[in-house]
Design a protein around this motif. Structure first.
Motif, mmCIF file in Angstrom:
data_model
loop_
_atom_site.group_PDB
_atom_site.id
_atom_site.type_symbol
_atom_site.label_atom_id
_atom_site.label_comp_id
_atom_site.label_asym_id
_atom_site.label_seq_id
_atom_site.Cartn_x
_atom_site.Cartn_y
_atom_site.Cartn_z
ATOM 1 N N ALA A 1 35.126 0.326 15.877
ATOM 2 C CA ALA A 1 34.893 1.090 16.911
ATOM 3 C C ALA A 1 36.263 2.004 16.986
ATOM 4 O O ALA A 1 37.029 2.078 16.224
ATOM 5 N N ALA A 2 36.389 2.747 18.122
ATOM 6 C CA ALA A 2 37.367 3.788 18.142
ATOM 7 C C ALA A 2 38.834 2.734 17.703
ATOM 8 O O ALA A 2 39.664 3.740 17.044
ATOM 9 N N GLU A 3 39.079 1.707 18.018
ATOM 10 C CA GLU A 3 40.445 1.021 17.994
ATOM 11 C C GLU A 3 40.096 -0.130 17.203
ATOM 12 O O GLU A 3 40.824 -1.176 17.496
ATOM 13 N N GLU A 4 39.074 -0.269 16.377
ATOM 14 C CA GLU A 4 38.562 -1.546 16.053
ATOM 15 C C GLU A 4 38.360 -1.216 14.074
ATOM 16 O O GLU A 4 37.228 -0.646 14.181
ATOM 17 N N PHE A 5 39.125 -2.002 13.313
ATOM 18 C CA PHE A 5 39.080 -1.893 12.232
ATOM 19 C C PHE A 5 38.845 -3.318 11.415
ATOM 20 O O PHE A 5 39.706 -4.169 11.957
ATOM 21 N N ASP A 6 38.157 -3.529 10.284
ATOM 22 C CA ASP A 6 38.234 -4.659 9.611
ATOM 23 C C ASP A 6 38.062 -4.037 8.211
ATOM 24 O O ASP A 6 36.881 -3.852 7.847
ATOM 25 N N TYR A 7 39.016 -4.509 7.430
ATOM 26 C CA TYR A 7 38.955 -4.222 5.928
ATOM 27 C C TYR A 7 39.001 -5.432 5.008
ATOM 28 O O TYR A 7 39.229 -5.201 3.791
ATOM 29 N N PRO B 1 37.483 -8.534 2.778
ATOM 30 C CA PRO B 1 36.461 -8.837 1.869
ATOM 31 C C PRO B 1 35.205 -9.240 2.680
ATOM 32 O O PRO B 1 34.377 -8.763 2.368
ATOM 33 N N GLU B 2 35.461 -10.160 3.437
ATOM 34 C CA GLU B 2 34.452 -10.845 4.170
ATOM 35 C C GLU B 2 33.624 -9.754 4.853
ATOM 36 O O GLU B 2 32.471 -9.688 5.063
ATOM 37 N N TRP B 3 34.456 -8.804 5.570
ATOM 38 C CA TRP B 3 33.848 -7.958 6.552
ATOM 39 C C TRP B 3 33.161 -6.758 5.661
ATOM 40 O O TRP B 3 31.961 -6.648 5.843
ATOM 41 N N VAL B 4 33.700 -6.471 4.593
ATOM 42 C CA VAL B 4 33.116 -5.443 3.530
ATOM 43 C C VAL B 4 31.778 -5.821 3.076
ATOM 44 O O VAL B 4 30.907 -5.106 3.061
ATOM 45 N N ARG B 5 31.852 -6.956 2.881
ATOM 46 C CA ARG B 5 30.536 -7.639 2.252
ATOM 47 C C ARG B 5 29.523 -7.754 3.536
ATOM 48 O O ARG B 5 28.037 -7.216 3.056
ATOM 49 N N SER B 6 29.876 -8.203 4.568
ATOM 50 C CA SER B 6 29.012 -8.409 5.757
ATOM 51 C C SER B 6 28.368 -6.876 5.941
ATOM 52 O O SER B 6 27.031 -6.636 6.220
ATOM 53 N N SER B 7 29.373 -5.782 5.949
ATOM 54 C CA SER B 7 28.863 -4.400 6.615
ATOM 55 C C SER B 7 28.237 -4.034 5.503
ATOM 56 O O SER B 7 27.134 -3.186 6.133
ATOM 57 N N VAL B 8 28.407 -4.137 4.169
ATOM 58 C CA VAL B 8 27.419 -3.570 3.228
ATOM 59 C C VAL B 8 25.954 -3.991 3.307
ATOM 60 O O VAL B 8 25.139 -3.354 3.228
ATOM 61 N N ASP C 1 38.090 6.341 7.331
ATOM 62 C CA ASP C 1 39.228 6.359 8.134
ATOM 63 C C ASP C 1 40.288 5.527 7.780
ATOM 64 O O ASP C 1 40.972 4.662 8.663
ATOM 65 N N VAL C 2 40.819 5.709 6.606
ATOM 66 C CA VAL C 2 41.724 5.028 6.023
ATOM 67 C C VAL C 2 43.233 5.019 6.589
ATOM 68 O O VAL C 2 43.901 4.252 6.606
ATOM 69 N N GLU C 3 43.562 6.011 7.423
ATOM 70 C CA GLU C 3 44.764 6.242 7.943
ATOM 71 C C GLU C 3 44.921 5.283 9.046
ATOM 72 O O GLU C 3 46.264 5.024 9.464
ATOM 73 N N PHE C 4 43.990 4.292 9.634
ATOM 74 C CA PHE C 4 44.243 3.404 10.835
ATOM 75 C C PHE C 4 44.496 2.187 10.247
ATOM 76 O O PHE C 4 44.795 1.128 10.938
ATOM 77 N N VAL C 5 44.755 1.779 8.862
ATOM 78 C CA VAL C 5 45.211 0.631 8.380
ATOM 79 C C VAL C 5 46.080 0.749 7.199
ATOM 80 O O VAL C 5 46.357 2.007 6.905
ATOM 81 N N GLY D 1 40.511 -8.812 16.535
ATOM 82 C CA GLY D 1 41.094 -10.250 16.471
ATOM 83 C C GLY D 1 42.097 -10.576 17.400
ATOM 84 O O GLY D 1 42.716 -11.555 17.300
ATOM 85 N N LYS D 2 42.359 -9.541 18.163
ATOM 86 C CA LYS D 2 43.515 -9.702 19.192
ATOM 87 C C LYS D 2 42.943 -9.886 20.900
ATOM 88 O O LYS D 2 42.010 -9.090 21.061
ATOM 89 N N THR D 3 43.686 -10.523 21.466
ATOM 90 C CA THR D 3 43.115 -10.893 22.833
ATOM 91 C C THR D 3 43.457 -9.452 23.692
ATOM 92 O O THR D 3 44.473 -8.645 23.160
#
Length: 438
Positions: free
Chosen positions: A94-100, A102-109, A128-132, A392-394
């Motif tokens: 999402a606009a301000e949500e990133f997950d790089y 390995p678990e998410w990469v597999r799930s996303s693929v 958009d690698v500049e965000f992580v 992962g943040k409240t």
């Protein structure tokens, strides 16, 4: 047709130099993407010779719409999966949500494979690698390569983003730390009428880092370079450009109007035509889509050698037809263009017309650049100053993180205000969202 080569075959020898981008299948550019005739548009693109489609899970329903369009019985009967490329991305949610991870990469693929109704993906970018952090990107690249080597779900791996310095730094680090270069680095809005940093700064460094292909996306600067201004879909005015830049674009548009041209027409032709040459060193020699119907084409049909790779974004049939008309006219101007035009049923003098049109567009492009003046090569911040990855943040944790960023920014402004001399002072900033003058 021959089957797709293995991942050991250089991407630059098979990727088509014109790619259909599906960012328009999203609420940023259109109020209701489901109201678009995406099935008809994808079919028409294939019939026009387009053989590559770029998408992302971040583009709202784009993957779903593209997958459904490619799954139409008539399309499946007419075009085998090996005949076209699917490029997608991982990491941005999402606009301000990133997950790089390995678990998410597999799930996303796996999710992309399901949405796109295919058992492999030709290219997967880290989005958009500049965000992580660079470490997160390296981890994602390694996981994608594992999926390539062990599970064969992915063929080629790359990164995408906006700031060219970040892209170059990451490409160099991937090569340095893994011993293998990236197959592709996609930059957007960095080779346009307004900004050519991709050419002047990035390409030499990316080539040095061993990157095989560098596609140029968003030739209109995410819709900025348009007669009617930046697009507003269901998300409203989301474009990050400051008011001063928008005014400069409007002045440039008025300049084009006085010469009976629209700025978006000049911008598209300028970017497509210039990048065919500028980007050739990091280009591709795949099917050029020069317009010969029902025929797998060779780069030899348009003079041989690689062509710079561009990603077009269209929302309807009229935009697609116009873009393809421009693209084919550009190819008509290349070596051997006269023969190609005639083979495709076009006029034998289209080669001559193309060369004349190129000269006219270049003259107006020079004029547009004079009008834009200080806004040339201006880039907006990415990410913005108070960005926090909310993954992962409240709500409380996000709020606290943003407050710390604001406090830090306020402290910097306060310290700057205490500096006594002009020479020691920071660069002046505009009142338009505090973007620096350039």
């Amino acid at each position: 047709m021959a089957s797709q080569p293995s991942s050991r075959t250089p991407l630059s020898s098979i990727l088509p130099p014109l790619i259909f981008g599906t960012a328009t299948f999203n609420t940023q550019y259109n109020k209701d993407p489901y109201a678009l005739d995406t099935k008809g548009l994808v079919k028409e693109a294939l019939d026009h010779g387009v053989r590559a489609f770029d998408t992302s899970p971040y583009y709202g329903p784009a993957e779903i719409l593209l997958g459904a369009a490619l799954d139409v019985p008539d399309i499946r009967a007419r075009y085998a999966r090996r005949e076209y490329f699917i490029l997608t991305k991982v990491g941005r949610i999402a606009a301000e949500e990133f997950d790089y991870s390995p678990e998410w990469v597999r799930s996303s693929v796996d999710r992309s494979l399901e949405r796109l109704k295919t058992d492999y993906l030709d290219v997967v970018y880290c989005h958009d690698v500049e965000f992580v952090s660079e470490e997160e990107v390296l981890g994602a690249v390694k996981e994608l390569r594992r999926l390539r080597d062990e599970e064969r779900k992915v063929k080629y791996i790359g990164i995408s983003g906006y700031p060219v310095d970040v892209l170059c730094s990451l490409a160099a680090r991937v090569l340095r730390e893994t011993g293998e270069p990236l197959d592709a680095v996609m930059s957007y809005a960095n080779f346009t009428l307004q900004n050519t940093l991709l050419e002047t700064q990035a390409i030499p460094l990316l080539k040095q880092a061993g990157v095989d292909v560098v596609p140029n996306a968003s030739m209109l600067g995410m819709g900025l370079l348009r007669h009617d201004g930046q697009p507003e879909g269901a998300q409203g005015d989301w474009h990050p450009s400051p008011l001063g830049l928008r005014r400069a674009v409007q002045d440039a548009s008025d300049f084009c109007d006085r010469h009976d041209e629209r700025i978006e027409v000049i911008a598209i032709r300028y970017a497509l035509e210039s990048y065919v040459t500028v980007g050739s060193i990091v280009g591709s020699s795949g099917d050029p889509a020069s317009g010969v119907p029902w025929k797998e084409e060779s780069i030899d049909d348009v003079g041989g050698g690689k062509l710079g790779v561009s990603v077009m974004g269209v929302s309807n049939s009229a935009e697609l037809k116009k873009t393809m008309q421009v693209w084919r006219s550009i190819l008509d101007g290349l070596e051997g263009g006269e023969a190609t035009a005639m083979a495709a049923g076009r006029w034998r003098r289209d080669h001559e017309w193309s060369l004349n049109r190129k000269k006219a567009v270049q003259i107006l492009a020079d004029g547009v650049k004079e009008v834009m003046d200080k806004w040339l090569d201006f880039t907006w911040e990415s990410p913005h100053r108070d960005y926090v990855n909310v993954r992962g943040k409240t709500t409380e944790q996000v709020y606290e993180a943003k407050e710390k960023l604001r406090a830090s920014a306020l402290k910097q402004v306060t310290v700057a205000a205490m500096w006594p001399t002009p020479a020691a002072s920071p660069e002046p900033v505009s009142e338009d969202r505090r973007f620096p003058f350039r």
